[in-house]
Scaffold this active site. Structure first.
Site, PDB file in Angstrom:
ATOM      1  N   HIS A 230      -4.859   2.235 -18.547  1.00 47.63           N
ATOM      2  CA  HIS A 230      -3.511   2.616 -18.086  1.00 47.63           C
ATOM      3  C   HIS A 230      -2.876   3.645 -19.035  1.00 47.63           C
ATOM      4  O   HIS A 230      -1.657   3.788 -19.082  1.00 47.63           O
ATOM      5  CB  HIS A 230      -2.587   1.393 -17.965  1.00 47.63           C
ATOM      6  CG  HIS A 230      -3.234   0.220 -17.317  1.00 47.63           C
ATOM      7  ND1 HIS A 230      -3.305   0.072 -15.947  1.00 47.63           N
ATOM      8  CD2 HIS A 230      -3.867  -0.862 -17.847  1.00 47.63           C
ATOM      9  CE1 HIS A 230      -3.948  -1.057 -15.664  1.00 47.63           C
ATOM     10  NE2 HIS A 230      -4.303  -1.625 -16.802  1.00 47.63           N
TER      11      HIS A 230
ATOM     12  N   SER B  58      -0.389  31.095 -25.450  1.00 48.31           N
ATOM     13  CA  SER B  58       0.890  31.279 -24.764  1.00 48.31           C
ATOM     14  C   SER B  58       1.463  32.632 -25.133  1.00 48.31           C
ATOM     15  O   SER B  58       1.399  33.059 -26.291  1.00 48.31           O
ATOM     16  CB  SER B  58       1.876  30.172 -25.168  1.00 48.31           C
ATOM     17  OG  SER B  58       3.193  30.491 -24.749  1.00 48.31           O
TER      18      SER B  58
END
Length: 484
Positions: free
Chosen positions: A159, A289
């Site tokens: 999870h 970026s």
């Protein structure tokens, strides 16, 4: 205004799969040149077989066809198609123009699907033959990675919450196992491909029965001869005008399943990159970026996920196409199949090239992994600590309560103060735990929390992975070249 189908340069849309991502060899398999050259080859095979079985076709006609297999006038074919609105007849006329002696026997007895469908099946087979070694190489690279890191403990997640420890190699084997299933499925579907063969307009072979004056045996031989020339072991006994479109479902289903596998693998890599435990290759001059110079975005894994999503959706096309094929056929399959079959293989080709590039340069940061283990391991070690205290003469219930209180205090430091997990320091400072203070280092050894992970890795690779890769040994050294 540009004519329909004008693909000229920067002023016209081009599929990024072909212009940006997929390999030249896969693009060629789905090119017009390969397609129409295969049509001509199929017409030659048909004529050769018909001649062998007694039809009045001369050696001169056969030689003329052989000499012009690659002499394709694409402009003439396009003009013929504009006039006739029929692609196959356009190429019959174009082939006949450069083979005047053979023009009258080209496409003799055949329907359009003789060249259309049989060519598609040849292309599908050859496209699988390009994908299979690429997938095998990805598995091989990841297998080497898993073997090298079979013993390296890492925090496991369920999870996406901290769970018991595993090893980096064992986690990689989860990826490999899915890809091995894909390799087996792709090979199975490839080997199960059957030739449409020589079947005529509605699949009854009536035109060929007429050509051979009712000789059923010769029609059977014709079908078998052309099938063998095309390199297939068998052809369909039953067809309509087309081969059943269930075949396309099978083909795109296994490719979609491969897409799901790659998406899961690359999502894991992206999550691990965020955790700073593992990264895909990042080149010296690569920019992460345009605004943030420090960034190292996992662009390769992101590309795989992006294209894998597209690949997974393509299976809906053949599912719907097969469901609406009226009786012996309807033409609403044609335009759809031109797009989805090629796109599926070009997409699969791209993600395998990219994933191989990733798997050849994965970077692991053991110190980051170790630090995260240190943050979580004290909580995981509480059961071991309780058992050690009981062996030293303590009460399980008393020990459990002591650790519960100390654990909550440590958790508060982590969550509320942003500090490090200091559970072990608290245990060391508590006189109650003095009987095991000297054993804490042993109780907290990460390798003692990974179970049989390393043994599982070794057995899995030796028994399941390496034998599966054996047929591809001769292509294992090929490196992946990343496209734009």
């Amino acid at each position: 205004m540009a004519a329909c189908g004008d693909h000229g340069g920067p002023d016209s849309y081009r599929s990024p799969l072909a212009s940006r991502y997929a390999s030249p060899e896969m693009c060629f398999v789905f090119s017009d040149r390969y397609k129409f050259r295969t049509w001509r080859q199929l017409w030659l095979w048909l004529a050769e077989a018909e001649q062998t079985l007694g039809l009045p076709i001369t050696d001169e006609q056969i030689q003329e066809m052989k000499s012009n297999l690659d002499n394709i006038d694409f402009k003439m074919a396009a003009e013929e198609e504009r006039q006739l609105r029929h692609d196959v007849m356009a190429h019959v006329h174009t082939f006949g123009h450069c083979c005047p002696k053979a023009a009258g026997i080209i496409h003799l007895g055949a329907t359009s699907c003789y060249v259309g469908d049989n060519t598609d099946l040849i292309i599908l087979r050859n496209a699988f033959d390009l994908l299979l070694p690429k997938l095998a190489r990805v598995i091989s690279r990841l297998a080497n990675f898993a073997k090298e890191r079979a013993d390296l403990p890492t925090l496991g997640f369920t999870h996406f919450q901290p769970a018991q420890l595993t090893t980096v190699g064992k986690r990689c084997c989860l990826w490999i196992q899915d890809l091995c299933i894909d390799l087996q499925n792709l090979k199975r579907v490839r080997d199960d491909l059957r030739f449409r063969g020589v079947k005529g307009t509605t699949g009854t072979q009536a035109s060929f029965l007429q050509l051979f004056e009712g000789d059923d045996q010769k029609v059977e031989q014709l079908d078998k001869m052309v099938t063998e020339k095309a390199g297939f072991k068998r052809s369909f006994i039953i067809t309509g005008q087309t081969y059943t479109r269930k075949v396309d479902i099978e083909v795109l289903s296994v490719l979609a399943s491969l897409g799901a596998s790659v998406h899961k693998i690359c999502t894991d890599i992206r999550l691990l990159a965020n955790l700073k435990e593992m990264e895909e290759p990042f080149e010296k001059q690569q920019i992460g970026s345009s605004a943030m110079p420090y960034k190292r975005n996992p662009m390769r894994s992101e590309r795989c996920c992006s294209l894998a999503r597209h690949l997974m959706t393509l299976v809906m096309d053949p599912l719907q196409t097969a469901s609406v094929q009226w009786f012996e056929r309807t033409l609403d399959d044609s335009a759809n199949r031109r797009i989805c079959l090629a796109e599926a293989f070009l997409t699969a080709d791209t993600i395998l090239n990219t994933l191989q590039n990733i798997s050849e340069g994965l970077v692991v940061y053991p110190k980051v992994i170790e630090r995260r283990i240190r943050q979580e391991l004290p909580f995981m070690a509480t059961e071991n600590i309780i058992m050690a205290m009981v062996k030293a003469g303590g009460s399980r219930q008393d020990c459990h309560e002591k650790i519960r209180v100390l654990s909550q205090q440590a958790a508060a430091v982590v969550k509320q103060e942003g500090g490090d997990n200091d559970l072990i320091e608290r245990i060391q400072a508590d006189p109650y735990f003095s009987p095991i203070h000297s054993h804490l280092d042993h109780l907290l050894d990460p390798s003692s929390f990974t179970g049989r992970a390393s043994q599982q890795v070794q057995r899995f690779l030796e028994e399941e992975v390496f034998p599966l890769l054996k047929p591809y040994e001769n292509v294992m050294k090929v490196k992946a070249e990343l496209c734009l």
